[in-house]
Motif scaffolding. Structure first.
Motif, PDB file in Angstrom:
ATOM      1  N   ASP A   1     -37.152  -3.903 101.307  1.00  9.95           N
ATOM      2  CA  ASP A   1     -37.039  -4.992 102.976  1.00  9.95           C
ATOM      3  C   ASP A   1     -36.875  -3.274 103.875  1.00  9.95           C
ATOM      4  O   ASP A   1     -35.963  -2.477 104.404  1.00  9.95           O
TER       5      ASP A   1
ATOM      6  N   THR B   1     -40.870  -7.347 102.333  1.00 12.53           N
ATOM      7  CA  THR B   1     -39.937  -6.907 102.072  1.00 12.53           C
ATOM      8  C   THR B   1     -41.277  -6.996 100.570  1.00 12.53           C
ATOM      9  O   THR B   1     -41.695  -7.968 100.299  1.00 12.53           O
TER      10      THR B   1
ATOM     11  N   GLU C   1     -38.630 -14.960 103.196  1.00  7.03           N
ATOM     12  CA  GLU C   1     -38.446 -13.993 102.276  1.00  7.03           C
ATOM     13  C   GLU C   1     -37.271 -14.721 101.439  1.00  7.03           C
ATOM     14  O   GLU C   1     -36.317 -14.146 101.477  1.00  7.03           O
TER      15      GLU C   1
END
Length: 355
Positions: free
Chosen positions: A214, A227, A318
């Motif tokens: 990340d 990420t 994410e």
């Protein structure tokens, strides 16, 4: 004055005559000038930037449409400026100023009233929520460099390398290209990949590990955030299921993003997919956050945010699954919200890569 200063003047909270901007990020937003010091004072008609000798020449060469004043006795200068302009009520950045800083200003500026309400802070953040075309282009540059660094690191990751080595190589690559690190990079592998914000360690990467990275670049103060989780050598059926579940959750969530949707509803799209796959309780953070000059801005995709997504926002997506003591996986892109959908400005491969 800059368009942004004028915009704040037009959106000054009712009953407030002046504003004090002391945080580095907001000084930069309103003046375009990056420094470790400085104070921006704004009334409904005027603006002045007070800066010390270290930066005075650079400030004069950079800041347009705002008076530049050499800092001597700061609090006295602040009081004189507001008093001479008939200011009686001054607002502060409640989200950035410390309690100690507030009391220092309150004492120094008396009898001028220094208000602690959050209306000025909210007005500033509302302006920063919507990215201009120029801001978006800078963020695309930052993301392009982040994508480039991913291609580079795929040739570096292998058994025997440590998490720290991978993290340092990513940061070196970004800095060598003239950018900065958007935040402290996360690189975790194997059992440590179950920690969403694990700190890179001397743990050696082994065959069968997931490696989650990340990280992001910073260009002209604007940040990228990405990420990627990759596998090394081979993976188990469970790892493959987890990866594909996270990927499905992310792709489906992105397909639902557009101006007008409620932020928590987008989080639910991804969370339902993960929960229905048998991993309820393994996705313990929000789906995403806006970003720009700060790595975390508002609003966010999470279970409680009722804000409405607006065209011009830049936000991360994410989802992740984290199984304590075993492994974890997260996939993150950054998207630009439009009236009819969103534009994914992240271009790195996100189908499973086995190195």
């Amino acid at each position: 004055m800059t368009e942004r200063i004028v915009a704040l003047q037009n959106n000054m909270p009712e009953g407030v005559d002046g504003a004090i901007i002391m945080s580095g990020v907001n000084r930069r937003y309103f003046t375009g000038f990056n420094s470790s010091a400085g104070t921006l004072l704004i009334t409904r008609e005027k603006a002045v930037f007070i800066i010390d000798f270290r930066y005075i020449e650079a400030a004069k060469n950079t800041i347009k449409g705002c008076e530049i004043v050499l800092q001597e006795k700061l609090y006295s200068q602040i009081k004189e400026f507001f008093t001479s302009n008939g200011v009686k009520n001054v607002a502060i950045e409640s989200g950035y100023l410390t309690i100690e800083g507030y009391f220092a200003l309150k004492s120094a500026l008396s009898p001028i009233n220094v208000t602690t309400d959050k209306e000025l802070n909210s007005a500033i953040l509302d302006l920063r929520k919507i990215k201009s075309k120029a801001e978006l282009e800078i963020m695309k540059q930052a993301q392009a460099l982040t994508d480039e660094s991913f291609e580079h690191i795929l040739n570096v990751i292998k058994p025997g390398k440590s998490e720290l080595e991978i993290a340092l190589e990513l940061e070196f690559f970004v800095r060598k290209k003239g950018a900065g690190a958007a935040f402290d990079f996360i690189v975790v592998s194997g059992k440590r990949s179950s920690m969403p914000h694990g700190v890179p360690s001397e743990k050696i990467i082994e065959r069968g590990d997931f490696v989650t990275m990340d990280y992001g670049a910073s260009v002209d103060g604007y940040r990228s955030d990405m990420t990627r989780t990759v596998a090394v050598g081979e993976i188990s059926e469970e790892q493959e299921k987890v990866y594909n579940t996270v990927l499905e959750a992310q792709v489906r969530a992105i397909s639902e993003i557009k101006a007008g949707v409620v932020c928590k509803d987008i989080d639910k799209v991804a969370r339902d997919i993960i929960n229905n796959a048998g991993y309820e309780g393994c996705f313990g953070h929000g789906l995403g956050h806006c970003l720009g000059l700060d790595i975390h801005e508002t609003p966010a995709f999470n279970t409680i945010c009722s804000d409405i997504a607006q065209s011009g926002m830049v936000i991360s997506v994410e989802p992740g699954i984290y199984i304590e003591g075993k492994f974890g996986c997260r996939i993150e892109d950054v998207v630009y919200i439009t009236d009819n959908g969103c534009i994914d400005i992240t271009n790195s491969e996100k189908n499973l890569i086995i190195l």
